[in-house]
Design an enzyme around this catalytic site. Structure first.
Site, PDB file in Angstrom:
ATOM      1  CG  MET A   1      -1.905  -1.192   1.168  1.00 31.73           C
ATOM      2  SD  MET A   1      -3.444  -0.914   2.054  1.00 31.73           S
ATOM      3  CE  MET A   1      -2.848  -0.534   3.679  1.00 31.73           C
TER       4      MET A   1
ATOM      5  CG  LEU B   1       7.314   1.286  -0.552  1.00 32.37           C
ATOM      6  CD1 LEU B   1       8.150   0.940  -1.786  1.00 32.37           C
ATOM      7  CD2 LEU B   1       6.288   0.187  -0.288  1.00 32.37           C
TER       8      LEU B   1
ATOM      9  CB  VAL C   1      12.139  -5.965   8.594  1.00 34.61           C
ATOM     10  CG1 VAL C   1      13.391  -5.098   8.709  1.00 34.61           C
ATOM     11  CG2 VAL C   1      12.290  -6.980   7.464  1.00 34.61           C
TER      12      VAL C   1
ATOM     13  CE  LYS D   1       7.103 -16.295  10.046  1.00 30.54           C
ATOM     14  NZ  LYS D   1       8.200 -17.272  10.304  1.00 30.54           N
ATOM     15  CE  LYS D   2       4.043  -4.674  10.416  1.00 25.34           C
ATOM     16  NZ  LYS D   2       2.676  -4.218  10.767  1.00 25.34           N
TER      17      LYS D   2
ATOM     18  CB  SER E   1       3.168   2.386   6.541  1.00 29.14           C
ATOM     19  OG  SER E   1       3.738   1.495   5.611  1.00 29.14           O
ATOM     20  NE  ARG E   2      -2.647   1.644   9.734  1.00 26.71           N
ATOM     21  CZ  ARG E   2      -3.052   0.674   8.904  1.00 26.71           C
ATOM     22  NH1 ARG E   2      -2.423  -0.486   8.864  1.00 26.71           N
ATOM     23  NH2 ARG E   2      -4.095   0.866   8.108  1.00 26.71           N
TER      24      ARG E   2
ATOM     25  CG  HIS F   1       6.872  -2.162   2.344  1.00 24.40           C
ATOM     26  ND1 HIS F   1       6.724  -1.100   3.188  1.00 24.40           N
ATOM     27  CD2 HIS F   1       5.647  -2.750   2.263  1.00 24.40           C
ATOM     28  CE1 HIS F   1       5.471  -1.031   3.611  1.00 24.40           C
ATOM     29  NE2 HIS F   1       4.794  -2.031   3.069  1.00 24.40           N
TER      30      HIS F   1
HETATM   31  O1  PAF Z   1      -0.223  -5.866   3.638  1.00 22.30           O
HETATM   32  C1  PAF Z   1      -0.624  -4.910   2.947  1.00 22.30           C
HETATM   33  O2  PAF Z   1       0.052  -3.880   2.782  1.00 22.30           O
HETATM   34  C2  PAF Z   1      -1.984  -5.003   2.284  1.00 22.30           C
HETATM   35  O3  PAF Z   1      -2.903  -5.661   3.102  1.00 22.30           O
HETATM   36  C3  PAF Z   1      -1.933  -5.646   0.886  1.00 22.30           C
HETATM   37  C4  PAF Z   1      -1.484  -7.086   0.973  1.00 22.30           C
HETATM   38  C5  PAF Z   1      -0.990  -4.855   0.000  1.00 22.30           C
HETATM   39  C6  PAF Z   1      -3.320  -5.626   0.259  1.00 22.30           C
HETATM   40  O4  PAF Z   1      -3.803  -4.330   0.104  1.00 22.30           O
END
Ligand code: PAF
Length: 293
Positions: A27, A30, A176, A148-149, A186-187, A34
Site C-alpha cells: 500500500m 515503503l 523486519v 510475517k508481521k 508504515s503506521r 517492504h
Molecule cells: O499488507 C498490505 O500492505 C496489504 O494488506 C496488501 C497485501 C498490499 C493488500 O492491500
C-alpha cells in the site's frame, strides 16, 4: 523500471517478460520491511525473472473511522525505493482502475479471519482477499511475497490460494524490526517521539510471554496477565486492542495450555497508531510462516 497505472498498460508490459514473475503487493509508504520483501522477490526472480510491485491503498480493507484518508502516499519516494531494489515494474492504479462502481462479487474467508485482527476489523480480510485475488489475476504472477508481521493475513492468503486453486506460490518473509525491536510499519510514522520511545515495549512484552510459555505447559490466562502487566508497565500511553494466543495453523484460540506450535499476536493502540506484532511460541517454528493444512 516501468510504472503503469492502468490494467491495460500493465498487461501490455507484462506480455512477454521473463519468468518467474514475482509479485510484492504493497500500500506504499515503503519502509525497510517492504524493501526486504522486494529483495527476496529479486532473489526468487533470479536474473531472468521479473519483479512486479504494486502500490495501491485499498479502500475495501479499511473500516469506517480507520485511516484510509490519512494513509501516507509518498509516491515519488516509494518509486525511487522500488527502483533501488531492482523492481522491474511498479503498478500504481487508482481505486477506479481496480473497482467497478457496481461490483457485486466478493471474496470472504470464514474461519481464519474470525479472531485476532479479523474480529477487531470486520470485513478487513475480505477486502484484503478481494484486492489480492484481483491483483493476482491482473498480474498473472507465479510467486507472491508477504511479510510475517501480518501473520493472519499471510495465513488467509495461503488459505485463499489453496481453496480457490489460485496458481500462485506464497512466500512468507520474517518481520523486519528497528534496532530496538519495534516491528517496522508504515503506521509507526503516526507516533510522537514519546510514543515511539514506548513502542518497543510491545515486542518486549511478547518475548516475555514467549519465555513464560517456553516450558510448554503455561496457562493461557497467566500468559495473558503477564502480557497485560508488561504493557501497563512499559507503555503508559498504550491500550491493548487484543492479545490472541492461538494455534499456529488454525489460528483458533488455545484454551488451557500452550502444548503445540502456537502464536501470540496482538494489536496495541498508541496515540494515533494501532500497532500489530506477533511471536511464534513452541516447537517447529516454520521459517516461511503459517502452513495451511
Ligand atoms: O499488507 C498490505 O500492505 C496489504 O494488506 C496488501 C497485501 C498490499 C493488500 O492491500
Amino acid at each position: 523500471m516501468i510504472v503503469p497505472s492502468t490494467i491495460e498498460g500493465l498487461r501490455a508490459e507484462l506480455a512477454a517478460v521473463g519468468r518467474p514473475l514475482v509479485f510484492v503487493p504493497t500500500m506504499g509508504a515503503l519502509h525497510e520491511g517492504h524493501l526486504t520483501l522486494l529483495r527476496e522477490a529479486r532473489i526468487l526472480a533470479g536474473s531472468t525473472g521479473t519483479v512486479v510491485a504494486s502500490i495501491f491503498v485499498n479502500p475495501t480493507q479499511f473500516g469506517p473511522g480507520e485511516d484510509l484518508d490519512s494513509y501516507p502516499k509518498p509516491l515519488e519516494r516509494d518509486l525511487a525505493l522500488c527502483e533501488g531494489e531492482g523492481a522491474d515494474v511498479v503498478f500504481t492504479p487508482g481505486p477506479d482502475e481496480i473497482y467497478f462502481e457496481d461490483r457485486s462479487i466478493s471474496v470472504s474467508e470464514g474461519r481464519l479471519s474470525e479472531g485476532l485482527c479479523g474480529e477487531r476489523r470486520p470485513g478487513h480480510f475480505d477486502g484484503v482477499c478481494l484486492v489480492v485475488l484481483k491483483l493476482f489475476n491482473v498480474i498473472g504472477c507465479d510467486i507472491a511475497v508477504f511479510g510475517k508481521k501480518d501473520y493472519q493475513q499471510l495465513a488467509i492468503i495461503r488459505r485463499m490460494v489453496r481453496d480457490l486453486n489460485v496458481p500462485v506460490e506464497i512466500v512468507g518473509v520474517e518481520t523486519v524490526r528497528e534496532d530496538d525491536g519495534l516491528a517496522m510499519s508504515s503506521r509507526n510514522a503516526y507516533l510522537t517521539k514519546a510514543e515511539r520511545a514506548q513502542a518497543p515495549g510491545i515486542r518486549r512484552a511478547l518475548l516475555k510471554l514467549c519465555e513464560a510459555a517456553a516450558g510448554g505447559n503455561a496457562e493461557v490466562a497467566d500468559l495473558r496477565a503477564n502480557f497485560e502487566s508488561a504493557i501497563a508497565a512499559d507503555l503508559p500511553d498504550g491500550r491493548i486492542d487484543y492479545l490472541g494466543i492461538v494455534d499456529r495453523s488454525s489460528l483458533e484460540p488455545i484454551k488451557t495450555v500452550v502444548d503445540r506450535p502456537a502464536l501470540a499476536a496482538c494489536a496495541v493502540h498508541l496515540g494515533k497508531a494501532r500497532l500489530i506484532d506477533n511471536v511464534e511460541i513452541g516447537p517447529e517454528s516454520q521459517p516461511d510462516g503459517p502452513l495451511v493444512s
